[in-house]
Design an enzyme around this catalytic site. Structure first.
Site, short mmCIF file in Angstrom:
data_model
loop_
_atom_site.label_atom_id
_atom_site.label_comp_id
_atom_site.label_asym_id
_atom_site.label_seq_id
_atom_site.Cartn_x
_atom_site.Cartn_y
_atom_site.Cartn_z
N LYS A 20 38.01 -30.22 31.89
CA LYS A 20 38.04 -31.64 32.24
C LYS A 20 36.74 -32.23 31.70
CE LYS A 20 37.97 -34.79 36.24
NZ LYS A 20 38.85 -35.83 35.75
N THR A 23 36.31 -38.64 33.05
CA THR A 23 36.79 -39.16 34.31
C THR A 23 37.11 -40.62 34.08
OG1 THR A 23 36.39 -39.37 36.69
CG2 THR A 23 34.49 -39.70 35.24
N GLU A 73 41.56 -34.77 30.64
CA GLU A 73 41.59 -34.66 32.10
C GLU A 73 42.22 -33.35 32.56
OE1 GLU A 73 40.52 -36.43 34.65
OE2 GLU A 73 40.32 -38.52 34.07
#
Length: 104
Positions: A20, A23, A73
């Site tokens: 990831k 954000t 993500e």
């Protein structure tokens, strides 16, 4: 010590593993600057788990979210759109904060 940014616990392992790398946040968290180091914690208990360095902050609309955002993500595009709708209901103007883990 206070954290600069928090993530739901379910995202911690992906951040630590480097799967990831972005954000997506609303305007209230669009103030971060490239090069800034963020003390990063869990939303649920505010426990620190790593330090992230901001690479870039880019505006994006809900309609502009694509497979690349989903990959960054570590989820599918459908999952990403559902998560965003759950966290930010009714919000269309968002910001992609790209980061790398530097400690933790």
């Amino acid at each position: 010590m206070k954290n600069d940014i928090t993530f739901y616990t379910r995202f911690q392992q992906d951040i630590l593993a480097g799967t990831k790398t972005i954000t997506i946040r609303d305007e209230s968290e669009a103030h971060f600057m490239p090069g800034q180091r963020l003390r990063t914690g869990r939303y649920e208990d505010n426990g620190y788990f790593c330090t992230l360095e901001v690479l870039r902050v880019t505006p994006v609309t809900l309609a502009q979210l694509n497979e690349e955002h989903a990959r960054q993500e570590n989820m599918t595009l459908a999952e990403l759109k559902k998560v965003i709708a759950d966290i930010y209901p009714g919000i269309n103007e968002l910001y992609v904060i790209a980061f790398k883990k530097v400690e933790g």
